[in-house]
Design a protein around this motif. Sequence first.
Motif, PDB file in Angstrom:
ATOM      1  N   GLY A  67       2.285   6.558 -14.001  1.00 14.15           N
ATOM      2  CA  GLY A  67       3.043   5.853 -13.592  1.00 14.15           C
ATOM      3  C   GLY A  67       3.271   4.773 -12.058  1.00 14.15           C
ATOM      4  N   MET A  68       3.421   5.281 -10.935  1.00  9.74           N
ATOM      5  CA  MET A  68       3.015   4.450 -10.117  1.00  9.74           C
ATOM      6  C   MET A  68       3.175   4.538  -9.186  1.00  9.74           C
ATOM      7  SD  MET A  68       4.737   0.643 -11.639  1.00  9.74           S
ATOM      8  CE  MET A  68       6.510   0.409 -11.434  1.00  9.74           C
ATOM      9  N   GLY A  69       2.312   4.258  -7.635  1.00  7.15           N
ATOM     10  CA  GLY A  69       3.238   4.526  -6.738  1.00  7.15           C
ATOM     11  C   GLY A  69       2.452   3.511  -5.526  1.00  7.15           C
ATOM     12  N   MET A  70       3.958   2.199  -4.684  1.00  5.81           N
ATOM     13  CA  MET A  70       3.389   1.314  -4.220  1.00  5.81           C
ATOM     14  C   MET A  70       4.165   1.610  -2.553  1.00  5.81           C
ATOM     15  SD  MET A  70       3.715  -1.208  -6.726  1.00  5.81           S
ATOM     16  CE  MET A  70       5.128  -1.294  -7.703  1.00  5.81           C
ATOM     17  N   THR A  71       5.455   2.134  -3.373  1.00  6.44           N
ATOM     18  CA  THR A  71       6.029   2.201  -1.917  1.00  6.44           C
ATOM     19  C   THR A  71       5.818   3.198  -0.456  1.00  6.44           C
ATOM     20  OG1 THR A  71       8.057   2.115  -3.317  1.00  6.44           O
ATOM     21  CG2 THR A  71       9.103   2.647  -0.932  1.00  6.44           C
ATOM     22  N   GLU A  72       5.506   3.258   0.569  1.00  5.36           N
ATOM     23  CA  GLU A  72       5.603   4.049   1.525  1.00  5.36           C
ATOM     24  C   GLU A  72       6.651   4.003   2.141  1.00  5.36           C
ATOM     25  OE1 GLU A  72       1.761   3.202   3.397  1.00  5.36           O
ATOM     26  OE2 GLU A  72       0.846   3.933   1.196  1.00  5.36           O
ATOM     27  N   GLY A  81       7.919   1.051   3.880  1.00  5.92           N
ATOM     28  CA  GLY A  81       7.941  -0.301   3.430  1.00  5.92           C
ATOM     29  C   GLY A  81       7.767  -0.188   2.378  1.00  5.92           C
ATOM     30  N   GLY A  82       8.171  -0.482   1.409  1.00  8.86           N
ATOM     31  CA  GLY A  82       8.603  -0.841   0.258  1.00  8.86           C
ATOM     32  C   GLY A  82       8.448  -1.864  -1.063  1.00  8.86           C
ATOM     33  N   THR A  83       9.245  -2.977  -0.134  1.00  8.91           N
ATOM     34  CA  THR A  83       9.224  -4.757  -0.820  1.00  8.91           C
ATOM     35  C   THR A  83       7.984  -4.560   0.159  1.00  8.91           C
ATOM     36  OG1 THR A  83      11.711  -5.159  -0.443  1.00  8.91           O
ATOM     37  CG2 THR A  83      10.468  -7.155   0.177  1.00  8.91           C
ATOM     38  N   ASP A  84       7.432  -4.774   1.371  1.00  9.45           N
ATOM     39  CA  ASP A  84       6.369  -5.368   2.153  1.00  9.45           C
ATOM     40  C   ASP A  84       5.363  -4.334   1.401  1.00  9.45           C
ATOM     41  OD1 ASP A  84       4.624  -6.470   4.062  1.00  9.45           O
ATOM     42  OD2 ASP A  84       5.456  -6.218   5.655  1.00  9.45           O
ATOM     43  N   MET A 124       7.388   8.163  -5.734  1.00 13.35           N
ATOM     44  CA  MET A 124       6.641   8.285  -6.996  1.00 13.35           C
ATOM     45  C   MET A 124       7.036   9.251  -8.068  1.00 13.35           C
ATOM     46  SD  MET A 124       2.741   8.735  -6.552  1.00 13.35           S
ATOM     47  CE  MET A 124       2.482  10.372  -7.653  1.00 13.35           C
ATOM     48  N   SER A 125       7.674   7.956  -8.603  1.00 12.54           N
ATOM     49  CA  SER A 125       8.379   8.683  -9.611  1.00 12.54           C
ATOM     50  C   SER A 125       7.996   9.265 -10.755  1.00 12.54           C
ATOM     51  CB  SER A 125       9.539   7.991 -10.657  1.00 12.54           C
ATOM     52  OG  SER A 125      10.593   7.574  -9.489  1.00 12.54           O
ATOM     53  N   ALA A 126       8.439  10.149 -12.585  1.00 11.39           N
ATOM     54  CA  ALA A 126       7.700  10.917 -13.363  1.00 11.39           C
ATOM     55  C   ALA A 126       6.102  11.301 -12.536  1.00 11.39           C
ATOM     56  CB  ALA A 126       7.700   9.208 -14.801  1.00 11.39           C
ATOM     57  N   GLY A 182      11.578  -4.749  -6.925  1.00 15.54           N
ATOM     58  CA  GLY A 182      12.438  -5.628  -6.355  1.00 15.54           C
ATOM     59  C   GLY A 182      14.204  -5.296  -6.239  1.00 15.54           C
ATOM     60  N   SER A 183      14.592  -5.640  -4.733  1.00 18.27           N
ATOM     61  CA  SER A 183      15.885  -5.109  -4.412  1.00 18.27           C
ATOM     62  C   SER A 183      16.586  -6.443  -4.611  1.00 18.27           C
ATOM     63  CB  SER A 183      16.243  -4.178  -3.801  1.00 18.27           C
ATOM     64  OG  SER A 183      15.695  -3.610  -3.667  1.00 18.27           O
ATOM     65  N   GLY A 184      17.733  -7.221  -4.736  1.00 19.98           N
ATOM     66  CA  GLY A 184      18.430  -8.142  -5.220  1.00 19.98           C
ATOM     67  C   GLY A 184      18.118  -9.204  -4.677  1.00 19.98           C
ATOM     68  N   ASN A 185      18.061  -8.893  -3.003  1.00 14.77           N
ATOM     69  CA  ASN A 185      17.439 -10.770  -2.342  1.00 14.77           C
ATOM     70  C   ASN A 185      15.545 -10.496  -2.421  1.00 14.77           C
ATOM     71  OD1 ASN A 185      19.773 -10.722  -0.757  1.00 14.77           O
ATOM     72  ND2 ASN A 185      19.294  -9.974   1.231  1.00 14.77           N
ATOM     73  N   VAL A 186      14.841  -9.487  -2.849  1.00 15.49           N
ATOM     74  CA  VAL A 186      14.100  -9.789  -2.936  1.00 15.49           C
ATOM     75  C   VAL A 186      13.488 -10.785  -4.361  1.00 15.49           C
ATOM     76  CG1 VAL A 186      11.571  -8.805  -3.615  1.00 15.49           C
ATOM     77  CG2 VAL A 186      13.192  -7.774  -1.542  1.00 15.49           C
TER      78      VAL A 186
END
Length: 550
Positions: A187-192, A195-198, A222-224, A432-436
């Motif tokens: 899995g992966m964990g980036m979003t805090e 900030g998720g994008t940044d 942090m999914s799964a 990555g949301s739409g604007n991103v």
Amino acid sequence: MTVQQRFDTHDIFNQSPPFENVDLYASDRALQDAVAANGAGSEAAALSEFGRRWGAAAMFDAARLANENTPKLKTFDTKGFRRDVVEFHPAYHQFMAEAFRDGLHASTWNADGTRAAAPSEVARAARFFMVAQVENGHQCPITMTRACVGALGVEPALLAKLIGKITSRTYDSRFIPWWEKDGITLGMGMTEKQGGTDVRANTTTAIPTGDGYAITGHKWFMSAPMCDAFLVLAQAPGGLTCFLMPRFRPDGSVNGLRFQRLKDKLGNRSNASSEVEFVEAFAWRVGEEGRGVRTIIEMVQLTRVDCVIGSAGIMRMALAQAVHHTRYRTVFQRKLADQPMMRTLTADLALEMEGITAVTMRLCRAFDLAASNPEEAARARLLTPAVKYWVCKSAPPFIYEAMECLGGNGYVEEAPLSRLYREAPLNAIWEGSGNVMCLDVLRALSREGEAARAVLGDLVTTCADLPGAKAAAAFIAKTFMSADGEAKARAAVEKLAMLAATAALAESAPVVAAAFARTRLEAPRGATFGTADLGAAEIGLMLDRVLPAA
Ligand SMILES: Cc1cc2nc3c(=O)[nH]c(=O)nc-3n(C[C@H](O)[C@H](O)[C@H](O)COP(=O)(O)OP(=O)(O)OC[C@H]3O[C@@H](n4cnc5c(N)ncnc54)[C@H](O)[C@@H]3O)c2cc1C
């Protein structure tokens, strides 16, 4: 199965039979054409077998069970010791085992971690697309497992240790150290929280220890969480860095991952998404210190493609359900499928789906060829965010319109439409949301300007004289080059994705390409589906292609 049709008070008639026990491949002409045009036609028989298996009534029922019986976090045992495990319904494990058997988590990798030869991406995408029509939650760890291999490639020794377990076709749900398991998930964990994008704003820290790093901090999503290891980002002495954090330390003790709670999500309910703290958790560094973003980009591109395929899959199921229902339901002495306005609506939805299916498989073809063909690499780089933007954002209104074709039946939980609808916004938001995504297209243009312009030129050439193609390309170029290009990027990115869809149709289903170009590029339809200016012959063609007659 026999069903009770006579009640004391009334008889049941004029209801459509369930849409099940269907070959999800053979019943989908657009998919077959797109697969054949993108190099995987030789897989047709295997894909049809797969389509029948996943389209079985028992699979649809298992999907309902996996989503009604949501995962539960068991933080502590009865004596107060930490457990930090998540329990899933057996139906979820059944889907994981099926997906593993079919290699959806790893079939695009060779046993040594190198990329499998073409058409592995297209062949897997066709399967992933069909799976998305049935159950979506379990696709999260499946996607992440396959994508993480892309990032782990920068650490050949670490990858060599893990790859045999990753590419195993045996799903092993036991909570034991990864080296004792028959197969593992990542899995992966980036979003805090902040900030998720940044992700450069991550506050989680990494301190070098003798054999690895000690990670302290948190992740907000942090999914799964029952994956066996996670790619995480943390601030090392040299800057933001990528790490692989296993659930068990090398000495066999449970690692310092403390799950706080599971998200109460709109959809994607069979899957767990956690909030987690890291308490000096052990991790291996992946890539150089300070190169965290650069390292995970390899993974992110692959998860973004899966977002596209996943959204396309749920749209296809919504469309199939709608068309199936209208062929059985009579209103005002006439089948809904024969009512002129319903025909225009379902044909318009089917046309949208043709473009989405074609561009999705063409994008996967670009991934198949990227390693040996720089033009295809540039195509994958430029079009992945553009197509993710358009396809994932198209899903909610598309599925809503399909739901309405079933009337009130569409809105209740027994029909899969409500679940598909709740699932629909997710792929646009994560990875990555739409604007991103639009910013990423701009980044690709600024960093690889010449190659990106060549991709645009190639799209126009492929579209030849299809209506609106040249004007669309001119609009895209002008908008991106204007002084306020960022402010206006959504319009240009949307047009770019539709131009790519037109070009993909010109290659895989030329018979519908002109209708798509005319109603999406030249004279875009109104805000709702069913407003496209389609002729009777075009409507007939679309409705013939969309689903075989019962
Ligand atoms: C069900 C689910 C599961 C998830 N699982 C995981 C997981 O396993 N691991 C993980 O790391 N994350 C996960 N996420 C988190 C997800 O990736 C983030 O929510 C997403 O990246 C957005 O980050 P954010 O929530 O911090 O929003 P923000 O970054 O605050 O963005 C908010 C909005 O602002 C927009 N925006 C951002 N920058 C700009 C800009 N420069 N200009 C204009 N608009 C901008 C974005 O497009 C977005 O619409 C999950 C999310 C969900 C919903």
